[in-house]
Each structure stands twice: as C-alpha cells, then as structure tokens.
Design a protein around this motif. Structure first.
Motif, mmCIF file in Angstrom:
data_model
loop_
_atom_site.group_PDB
_atom_site.id
_atom_site.type_symbol
_atom_site.label_atom_id
_atom_site.label_comp_id
_atom_site.label_asym_id
_atom_site.label_seq_id
_atom_site.Cartn_x
_atom_site.Cartn_y
_atom_site.Cartn_z
ATOM 1 N N ASP A 100 80.175 23.064 17.334
ATOM 2 C CA ASP A 100 79.050 22.242 16.875
ATOM 3 C C ASP A 100 79.018 20.910 17.604
ATOM 4 O OD1 ASP A 100 76.869 21.403 15.455
ATOM 5 O OD2 ASP A 100 77.935 21.084 13.584
ATOM 6 N N GLU A 159 72.153 24.761 18.921
ATOM 7 C CA GLU A 159 73.053 24.878 17.770
ATOM 8 C C GLU A 159 73.767 26.233 17.781
ATOM 9 O OE1 GLU A 159 73.905 22.792 15.473
ATOM 10 O OE2 GLU A 159 72.400 21.206 15.478
ATOM 11 N N THR A 309 68.499 22.687 10.688
ATOM 12 C CA THR A 309 68.738 22.118 12.014
ATOM 13 C C THR A 309 67.490 21.356 12.447
ATOM 14 O OG1 THR A 309 67.870 23.906 13.430
ATOM 15 C CG2 THR A 309 70.120 24.174 12.581
#
Length: 358
Positions: A100, A159, A309
């Motif tokens: 991440d 992501e 996100t």
C-alpha cells in the motif's frame, strides 16, 4: 538526499522508494526524489503542489488517461528497511508500503520514464497524505487549485488489487452514537444512571444487523455496519454519565451518502447520532468503452472494491475510475506487508501493453 534511478526494474524501484521515509506528514524527501527524477524527462510537463507531483504528456492524443498513486504510508512497526523473502518458492518484497502502495507507484514511475510516445496522453499523479483525513490529501488540495489536472477519459489508481481490476469502491460513513446518564458513586449505583449500560441496545442492534450484498453494474458489493470503538467512564468508582459508540458503515455505491446516513439513523433510531466522516462511493465505471478496452488489454476479470479509494474523487468529477495494482489488499497496513515480485511485473506488463497498444 536520496535519488531515484528510473531505469531500475519496477521491483528494484519498489525497494528503493519503500526505504525512503514517507509516513504521512513526512513525505517531503520522497516527493523531492520523485520530482527530481521526473523533471529530467523531456517528454513530461511537470507541476508540483506541496508534496504532490503531476507529470503530463502533451501529444495531442484523442484521449487522456490519469494514472495516480499515493506516496505516503501508515506508521512503520519494525518493517523497514525492505528485505527479500521467499514464500512457497515465490519471491516477495517484505516491508511497510510494499503493498500500500509503493509497488504500484514504482510501476508508474518506471512507465512514466519509459513511455515517451504512448497511444493516449497520460497524466501521472503521485500525491501525499492519502492515509490520513481527506482534508490533508494532496488530491483534495489539487482539486481546489488545479481541477484541470483531473481531466481524463479514464483514471487508474495503483491501489493493491492482486493485479486484478477492481471497479469503483464502497462508500464509508462514520458516526458516533451517544448515551447519557447521571454520575454517582459506584457504591451507591442506584443514585445514578449508567450510560454504558444504556448503550447495550446499540450493540445489540449492530450484532443483529444483516448486511446486504448489492449488485452494481454487474459487480457484487458487500456492505457492513459495525461498532469500531467504544468509550465511556470516568473512574473505577464512578457510574459513567456518557458513553460513545463509534460506528462505521461501508455502503455500496448504489447508495448516496445522504441515503447511507438515513439508513444508519434508521438502524439507530432513538439514539443521539452524530456524523463524523462521510465519503461517497464510486460506481464501477466499466461501461465506458475505454475502460472495457483497458480490461481486455490487461486480461483481467473485474471485481468490486470493498474498501474506499480515491477512485471516488474521479468518479465524482465524471471520470470513470478503476483500481489496478500489485499486492494483496488484505496485507495493506499489516506488520507482514509484502508484495509478490511476479505481480509487480504482471501489472507493469499489462499497463505497458495497453498504453502502447502492444
């Protein structure tokens, strides 16, 4: 000051950028290194806003794609510097940020350097403060100062998605439900009213809640309504007069934020409920022809994104957006965070093939 060699492999770049300190509020050194590296690329026009760097091609193509990734991480916990590990014979890079989302960011940096003549114009965005409140986000700031930089026919967020395409995202809502009582000495509890005991029905409703699975544009999103924190009490010999239960609702992108708030208030009817945070979800956006071309080019089967996100930011501006990056999302923020080298290479190969029509 550290520098970045963008001719390195994406795996080596992942190691390099993970080993540069970049916990939220401490991204400046990494931002400087990225800025210096991309300004050396003659085919890119570079703009910087704080610790957010935007690099664009200006080739006059018929379509523009925005490809973005954040450069900050959650706090480290003994998991830097990175190291190479092997699991069941497969090489992984272990360490904070590998999932991440430095693996995705490294792929983007390598391709930004390499692709001087893509089939679409590209806006690359590397931004700060994703892992903290939205008001600090580099994208929030950029939307206010340079909204034109968000323009595009498709946005891709790097992501972690296990190298698959995850469309849209769930929305997220946080509320605090409060109960109140009256203080007294615990030896004379009958003289008071216990606010913590009064919160029991809140927990009972949440425990009995049955979340929905909702199909949106062909993808099944799972919702969830959960208590995530509870606080109350003054001292070990005092009946508490206040209890607060923090509740998080992850809702499908078929609901608006307003509808999500109304639903939580309905579930917690009769209690004092304060909304403390709300972020709209994003529909998958996979019905756009350019998104369909992208999915075919990378050979992916689209899946829903359960977490929130920044695809939601682009969706709100009318730009269809997807998540596509290396790394298992379940290992994000984990002390054993690690990314498969093969996934990094696969995502790089997929993006390059699409951006070059190769």
């Amino acid at each position: 000051m550290p520098t970045l060699d963008l001719t390195l492999s994406a795996a080596d770049l992942t190691r390099a950028i993970c080993d540069i300190p970049s916990v939220s509020d401490d991204e400046r050194v990494l931002a400087d290194a990225i800025d210096e590296a991309v300004r050396a690329l003659a085919h890119l026009e570079v703009h910087r806003d704080g610790d957010t760097i935007v690099a664009r091609t200006q080739l006059g193509r018929a379509q523009r794609v925005v490809i973005a990734g954040h450069i900050d991480t959650v706090p480290v916990n003994g998991n830097v510097p990175t190291r190479d590990v092997e699991i069941d014979g497969e090489p992984f890079i272990w360490g904070r940020g590998t999932v991440d989302m430095k693996g995705g960011t490294a792929v983007q940096l390598r391709l930004a350097a390499e692709l001087a003549d893509p089939v679409v114009d590209i806006t690359w965005i590397w931004y700060d403060h994703e892992e903290v409140e939205a008001s600090k986000s580099g994208l929030t700031r950029l939307a206010a100062t340079r909204p034109d930089l968000f323009a595009g026919d498709l946005a891709i967020l790097g992501e972690p998605s296990n190298g698959e395409v995850e469309g849209g995202c769930n929305g997220t809502l946080r509320v605090v439900a409060r109960t109140r009582g009256r203080r007294s000495h615990s030896a004379r509890a009958w003289m008071g009213e216990n606010a913590i005991h009064a919160a029991a029905p809140i927990l009972a409703r949440l425990a009995a809640y049955e979340p929905r699975e909702i199909v949106v544009d062909g993808l099944a999103y799972r919702e969830g309504l959960n208590a995530v924190r509870i606080s109350g009490g003054v001292a070990g010999n005092v009946i508490p007069d206040l209890c607060e239960v923090e509740v998080n609702f992850r809702f499908a992108p078929s609901r608006s934020g307003e509808q999500a708030v109304a639903h939580v208030r309905e579930v917690l009817e009769g209690f004092d409920v304060e909304v403390t945070d709300l972020a709209e979800g994003a529909r998958p956006g996979l019905d756009a022809p350019i998104a369909q071309d992208f999915v075919r080019a990378v050979g992916a089967t689209p899946r829903p994104k359960y977490g929130w996100t920044d695809v939601a930011r682009f969706s709100a501006l009318g730009v269809p957006a997807v998540n596509y990056g290396p790394g298992d999302p379940s290992l994000a923020h984990h002390d054993e965070e690690r990314v498969s080298v093969a996934q990094i290479e696969d995502v790089e190969r997929g993006l390059r093939a699409w951006l070059t029509a190769g």
